[in-house]
Design an enzyme around this catalytic site. Structure first.
Site, PDB file in Angstrom:
ATOM      1  N   HIS A  27       6.162   8.252 -27.668  1.00  0.00           N
ATOM      2  CA  HIS A  27       5.148   9.089 -27.012  1.00  0.00           C
ATOM      3  C   HIS A  27       5.335  10.562 -27.399  1.00  0.00           C
ATOM      4  CE1 HIS A  27       2.449  10.622 -23.942  1.00  0.00           C
ATOM      5  NE2 HIS A  27       3.421  11.381 -23.478  1.00  0.00           N
ATOM      6  N   HIS A  86      -2.424  10.372 -27.807  1.00  0.00           N
ATOM      7  CA  HIS A  86      -2.715   9.042 -27.246  1.00  0.00           C
ATOM      8  C   HIS A  86      -3.471   8.180 -28.262  1.00  0.00           C
ATOM      9  CE1 HIS A  86      -2.329  10.326 -22.715  1.00  0.00           C
ATOM     10  NE2 HIS A  86      -1.177  10.242 -23.351  1.00  0.00           N
ATOM     11  N   ARG A 130      -4.631  21.232 -14.180  1.00  0.00           N
ATOM     12  CA  ARG A 130      -3.529  20.336 -14.588  1.00  0.00           C
ATOM     13  C   ARG A 130      -3.740  19.741 -15.983  1.00  0.00           C
ATOM     14  NH1 ARG A 130      -0.136  15.803 -11.138  1.00  0.00           N
ATOM     15  NH2 ARG A 130       1.025  15.026 -12.940  1.00  0.00           N
ATOM     16  N   GLU A 147       7.710  17.583 -25.447  1.00  0.00           N
ATOM     17  CA  GLU A 147       7.116  17.960 -24.152  1.00  0.00           C
ATOM     18  C   GLU A 147       7.697  19.285 -23.655  1.00  0.00           C
ATOM     19  OE1 GLU A 147       4.516  16.423 -22.913  1.00  0.00           O
ATOM     20  OE2 GLU A 147       4.697  14.232 -23.042  1.00  0.00           O
ATOM     21  N   ARG A 195       0.813  -1.235   0.000  1.00  0.00           N
ATOM     22  CA  ARG A 195       0.000   0.000   0.000  1.00  0.00           C
ATOM     23  C   ARG A 195       0.838   1.274   0.000  1.00  0.00           C
ATOM     24  NH1 ARG A 195      -3.075  -2.955   4.012  1.00  0.00           N
ATOM     25  NH2 ARG A 195      -4.692  -4.111   2.918  1.00  0.00           N
ATOM     26  N   LYS A 207       5.840  23.084 -14.676  1.00  0.00           N
ATOM     27  CA  LYS A 207       5.024  21.938 -14.249  1.00  0.00           C
ATOM     28  C   LYS A 207       4.768  21.987 -12.744  1.00  0.00           C
ATOM     29  CE  LYS A 207       3.970  17.122 -14.661  1.00  0.00           C
ATOM     30  NZ  LYS A 207       4.118  15.864 -15.338  1.00  0.00           N
ATOM     31  N   GLU A 219      -5.540  16.805 -10.867  1.00  0.00           N
ATOM     32  CA  GLU A 219      -6.195  17.175 -12.124  1.00  0.00           C
ATOM     33  C   GLU A 219      -7.705  17.361 -11.996  1.00  0.00           C
ATOM     34  OE1 GLU A 219      -4.250  15.568 -15.643  1.00  0.00           O
ATOM     35  OE2 GLU A 219      -6.189  15.546 -16.648  1.00  0.00           O
ATOM     36  N   ASN A 237      -1.800  18.390 -20.750  1.00  0.00           N
ATOM     37  CA  ASN A 237      -2.086  17.361 -21.750  1.00  0.00           C
ATOM     38  C   ASN A 237      -2.332  17.946 -23.130  1.00  0.00           C
ATOM     39  OD1 ASN A 237      -1.861  14.847 -20.466  1.00  0.00           O
ATOM     40  ND2 ASN A 237      -3.721  15.288 -19.310  1.00  0.00           N
ATOM     41  N   LYS A 254       2.104  11.304 -11.466  1.00  0.00           N
ATOM     42  CA  LYS A 254       1.203  10.431 -12.228  1.00  0.00           C
ATOM     43  C   LYS A 254       1.946   9.141 -12.525  1.00  0.00           C
ATOM     44  CE  LYS A 254      -1.901  13.554 -14.680  1.00  0.00           C
ATOM     45  NZ  LYS A 254      -2.320  14.048 -16.014  1.00  0.00           N
ATOM     46  N   HIS A 298      -2.123  15.755 -26.197  1.00  0.00           N
ATOM     47  CA  HIS A 298      -2.141  14.350 -25.762  1.00  0.00           C
ATOM     48  C   HIS A 298      -3.408  13.605 -26.188  1.00  0.00           C
ATOM     49  CE1 HIS A 298       1.256  15.730 -23.472  1.00  0.00           C
ATOM     50  NE2 HIS A 298       1.442  14.560 -22.886  1.00  0.00           N
TER      51      HIS A 298
HETATM   52  P1  NAD Z   1      11.047   5.517 -22.541  1.00  0.00           P
HETATM   53  O1  NAD Z   1      10.952   5.374 -21.110  1.00  0.00           O
HETATM   54  O2  NAD Z   1      10.564   4.403 -23.405  1.00  0.00           O
HETATM   55  O3  NAD Z   1      12.559   5.849 -22.918  1.00  0.00           O
HETATM   56  C1  NAD Z   1      12.909   6.036 -24.251  1.00  0.00           C
HETATM   57  C2  NAD Z   1      14.058   5.105 -24.689  1.00  0.00           C
HETATM   58  O4  NAD Z   1      15.291   5.637 -24.238  1.00  0.00           O
HETATM   59  C3  NAD Z   1      13.978   3.712 -24.140  1.00  0.00           C
HETATM   60  O5  NAD Z   1      14.422   2.806 -25.115  1.00  0.00           O
HETATM   61  C4  NAD Z   1      14.957   3.761 -22.973  1.00  0.00           C
HETATM   62  O6  NAD Z   1      15.459   2.492 -22.635  1.00  0.00           O
HETATM   63  C5  NAD Z   1      16.012   4.644 -23.521  1.00  0.00           C
HETATM   64  N1  NAD Z   1      16.831   5.375 -22.575  1.00  0.00           N
HETATM   65  C6  NAD Z   1      16.457   5.926 -21.397  1.00  0.00           C
HETATM   66  N2  NAD Z   1      17.432   6.661 -20.909  1.00  0.00           N
HETATM   67  C7  NAD Z   1      18.469   6.565 -21.747  1.00  0.00           C
HETATM   68  C8  NAD Z   1      19.770   7.123 -21.780  1.00  0.00           C
HETATM   69  N3  NAD Z   1      20.165   7.989 -20.868  1.00  0.00           N
HETATM   70  N4  NAD Z   1      20.585   6.788 -22.800  1.00  0.00           N
HETATM   71  C9  NAD Z   1      20.161   5.944 -23.774  1.00  0.00           C
HETATM   72  N5  NAD Z   1      18.940   5.423 -23.827  1.00  0.00           N
HETATM   73  C10 NAD Z   1      18.104   5.729 -22.823  1.00  0.00           C
HETATM   74  O7  NAD Z   1      10.260   6.817 -23.070  1.00  0.00           O
HETATM   75  P2  NAD Z   1      10.154   8.302 -22.502  1.00  0.00           P
HETATM   76  O8  NAD Z   1      10.011   9.148 -23.701  1.00  0.00           O
HETATM   77  O9  NAD Z   1      11.193   8.605 -21.523  1.00  0.00           O
HETATM   78  O10 NAD Z   1       8.774   8.284 -21.696  1.00  0.00           O
HETATM   79  C11 NAD Z   1       7.561   8.038 -22.350  1.00  0.00           C
HETATM   80  C12 NAD Z   1       6.576   7.497 -21.344  1.00  0.00           C
HETATM   81  O11 NAD Z   1       6.357   8.482 -20.336  1.00  0.00           O
HETATM   82  C13 NAD Z   1       5.230   7.155 -21.923  1.00  0.00           C
HETATM   83  O12 NAD Z   1       4.815   5.909 -21.440  1.00  0.00           O
HETATM   84  C14 NAD Z   1       4.318   8.251 -21.389  1.00  0.00           C
HETATM   85  O13 NAD Z   1       2.993   7.835 -21.241  1.00  0.00           O
HETATM   86  C15 NAD Z   1       4.959   8.563 -20.090  1.00  0.00           C
HETATM   87  N6  NAD Z   1       4.667   9.926 -19.583  1.00  0.00           N
HETATM   88  C16 NAD Z   1       4.231  10.034 -18.315  1.00  0.00           C
HETATM   89  C17 NAD Z   1       3.999  11.287 -17.793  1.00  0.00           C
HETATM   90  C18 NAD Z   1       3.602  11.430 -16.347  1.00  0.00           C
HETATM   91  O14 NAD Z   1       3.225  12.532 -15.936  1.00  0.00           O
HETATM   92  N7  NAD Z   1       3.677  10.374 -15.561  1.00  0.00           N
HETATM   93  C19 NAD Z   1       4.195  12.427 -18.574  1.00  0.00           C
HETATM   94  C20 NAD Z   1       4.655  12.270 -19.872  1.00  0.00           C
HETATM   95  C21 NAD Z   1       4.890  10.997 -20.381  1.00  0.00           C
HETATM   96  N1  GLY Z   2       2.030  14.968 -18.258  1.00  0.00           N
HETATM   97  C1  GLY Z   2       0.796  15.497 -17.817  1.00  0.00           C
HETATM   98  C2  GLY Z   2       0.705  15.620 -16.353  1.00  0.00           C
HETATM   99  O1  GLY Z   2       1.601  15.301 -15.619  1.00  0.00           O
HETATM  100  O2  GLY Z   2      -0.315  16.025 -15.886  1.00  0.00           O
END
Ligand code: NAD
Ligand code: GLY
Length: 365
Positions: A270, A257, A246, A190, A126, A232, A242, A250, A148, A253
Site C-alpha cells: 500500500h 489505490h 480529511r 505515509e 453492533r 492527523k 471526511e 488521501n 477508518k 491515494h
Molecule cells: P500490513 O498490515 O500488511 O503489514 C505489513 C507486513 O508487515 C505484513 O506482512 C505484516 O504481517 C508485517 N508486520 C507487521 N508488523 C510487523 C513487525 N513489527 N515486524 C515484522 N513484520 C511485521 O500493511 P501496512 O502497511 O501496515 O498497512 C497497509 C494497510 O493499511 C492497507 O490495507 C491500507 O489500506 C490500510 N490503511 C488504512 C488507513 C486507515 O486510515 N484506516 C490508512 C492507511 C492505510
Molecule cells: N488515511 C486517510 C485517512 O485516515 O483519512
C-alpha cells in the site's frame, strides 16, 4: 532490542470519542499501558500469522493482569486477505468463545489487521470496544488513528467499512525493529505525505533524517510517529467523517489505490502505491499550475531516497481512469484528486481526463 524512549501522548479530540495515542518504548509488556483499557471479562487479540509469533504472547501476558480470559485469533497475512472471508474468522472466534458486548478487541499488527479488527469491532453486536496496537510504521503514523475501518472488494480498495474510533492507540516503537526494510519504506511514504499537504518544516526534517529513518533509528522513528499523529489528529479532529478537509490525507491515494487494485492486492505494498501515487499527484498539481517543477522534483527525490518506486506500472491510461472512478471521493463518475495548492497545502478538485492521461503516460513505465 528494547530502547528507552520517553513516552509521548498525542490526544485525538472527538468529544466523547476522544482518545490518546501513546508513543514510546517498552509499552507492549508493561501492564501499566493497559491499566485504563475498558473493563471486561474477556479480550480478543486480532493478529496475523507473522506478527503472532513475534508479539502475541507478550501482549497476552500483559493483558492477563486486566482480563480473566485473553484469546487470540491469527488471520492469514497479506492485503489479498483483507476481505469478507478473513473477517468472518474474527466473528467465528468471537461467537465461538461466547464473547459478550463488553469484550475488548485488540488489533495487534499492521494496517490490514487494524482495518479488519476495527470493522469487526464496529459490527460485532453492533459495536464492542477496540484498541489499536500498531506494529508497522505505516499503521503507527496513519491507519491506527482516525477510525477508518474497512475491507477490500475486488473492484475497489477499502470499499466496505465503517468509521469506528478505537479507545486507545499504543505505538511501541520497539516493535518496528523486526519490520522488513521494504515495509519500513512503505511506512515512510505515509510519513512523507504529511509534509507536502500540511507541514513543510516536517518535510525538511524528514529530508535531513532520511538515513537515520531508513536505518531504523528509534528516536528518529518516534519523532515521525509523534509528528504524523499530531498532524492527523488535527485534521481528523476537524472532520472525523471526511465531509471535506480529511480528504487531504488521501494525497497520492487515488492513483495509488488504482495501482493496488489494478495489479491485484498485495503485489505492490500500500505504501509503495501511495508513494508512486504522490509522484503522479504532484505532476498533476504541476500541470494544473499549482506547484512548480522544482517542488514536484523535490518530492520525487525524497521518495526515491526512501527506496520507494517512483515510476508507476503500465496498466494503461484507460484502466487507471476506470479504476479511479471507483474511488470513494468520486462524485457522479467524476474523479476527485487531492492536489497540492502550493507547498504545504492540499485541496480536492477534479481535473480534465486529458491532463490525467498525460500524467499517467509520463509517470508509468
Ligand atoms: P500490513 O498490515 O500488511 O503489514 C505489513 C507486513 O508487515 C505484513 O506482512 C505484516 O504481517 C508485517 N508486520 C507487521 N508488523 C510487523 C513487525 N513489527 N515486524 C515484522 N513484520 C511485521 O500493511 P501496512 O502497511 O501496515 O498497512 C497497509 C494497510 O493499511 C492497507 O490495507 C491500507 O489500506 C490500510 N490503511 C488504512 C488507513 C486507515 O486510515 N484506516 C490508512 C492507511 C492505510
Ligand atoms: N488515511 C486517510 C485517512 O485516515 O483519512
Amino acid at each position: 532490542m528494547a530502547t528507552t524512549l520517553p513516552t509521548h501522548q498525542v490526544k485525538i479530540n472527538l468529544g466523547e470519542r476522544s482518545y490518546p495515542i501513546e508513543v514510546g518504548s517498552g509499552l507492549l509488556d508493561n501492564p501499566a499501558t493497559w491499566a485504563s483499557t475498558p473493563a471486561a471479562a474477556t479480550a480478543l487479540i486480532v493478529t496475523n500469522t507473522t506478527v503472532a509469533p513475534l508479539y502475541a504472547r507478550r501482549l497476552v501476558q500483559a493483558l492477563q493482569a486486566r482480563y480473566k480470559a485473553v484469546h487470540t485469533v491469527e488471520l492469514p497475512d497479506g492485503e489479498e486477505h483483507k476481505n469478507w472471508q478473513t473477517l468472518n474468522l474474527v466473528f467465528d472466534k468471537l461467537l465461538g468463545q461466547g464473547s459478550d458486548r463488553k469484550t475488548v478487541l485488540f488489533a495487534l499488527g499492521g494496517g490490514v489487521v487494524g482495518d479488519m479488527a476495527g470493522f469487526a469491532a464496529a459490527s460485532y453486536m453492533r459495536g464492542v470496544p477496540f484498541i489499536q496496537v500498531p506494529t508497522t510504521l505505516l499503521a503507527q503514523v496513519d491507519s491506527s488513528v482516525g477510525g477508518k475501518t474497512a475491507i477490500n472488494h475486488p473492484m475497489g480498495k477499502n470499499m466496505i467499512g465503517a468509521f469506528y474510533q478505537p479507545q486507545l492507540v499504543v505505538c511501541d516503537i520497539d516493535t518496528l525493529a523486526t519490520l522488513p526494510p521494504r515495509e519500513l519504506s512503505a511506512g515512510l511514504a505515509e510519513v512523507i505525505k504529511y509534509g507536502p499537504i500540511a507541514d513543510m518544516q516536517f518535510l525538511a526534517w524528514i529530508e535531513s533524517h532520511i538515513d537515520s529513518l531508513l536505518a531504523g533509528d528509534p528516536a528518529a522513528l518516534a519523532h515521525v510517529v509523534v509528528r504524523s499523529c499530531e498532524i492527523k489528529a488535527g485534521v481528523v479532529g476537524q472532520d472525523e467523517r471526511e465531509a471535506g478537509l480529511r480528504a487531504i490525507l488521501n494525497f497520492g491515494h487515488t492513483f495509488g489505490h488504482a495501482i493496488e487494485a489494478g495489479l491485484g492486492y498485495g503485489k505492490w505494498l500500500h505504501g509503495e502505491a501511495v508513494g508512486c501515487g504522490m509522484v503522479m499527484a504532484a505532476q498533476l498539481s504541476l500541470r494544473l499550475g499549482l506547484v512548480d517543477a522544482p517542488f514536484a522534483d523535490r518530492l520525487t527525490a525524497l521518495l526515491r531516497k526512501a527506496r520507494l518506486p517512483v515510476v508507476g506500472p503500465r496498466l494503461g491510461a484507460q484502466r487507471y481512469l476506470e479504476l479511479m472512478r471507483v474511488d470513494k471521493k468520486a462524485e457522479a463518475g467524476e474523479i476527485k484528486f487531492v492536489v497540492l495548492d502550493g507547498p504545504g497545502k492540499a485541496i480536492v478538485r477534479g481535473a480534465p481526463d486529458a491532463l490525467v492521461r498525460e500524467v499517467i503516460e509520463q509517470c508509468c513505465e
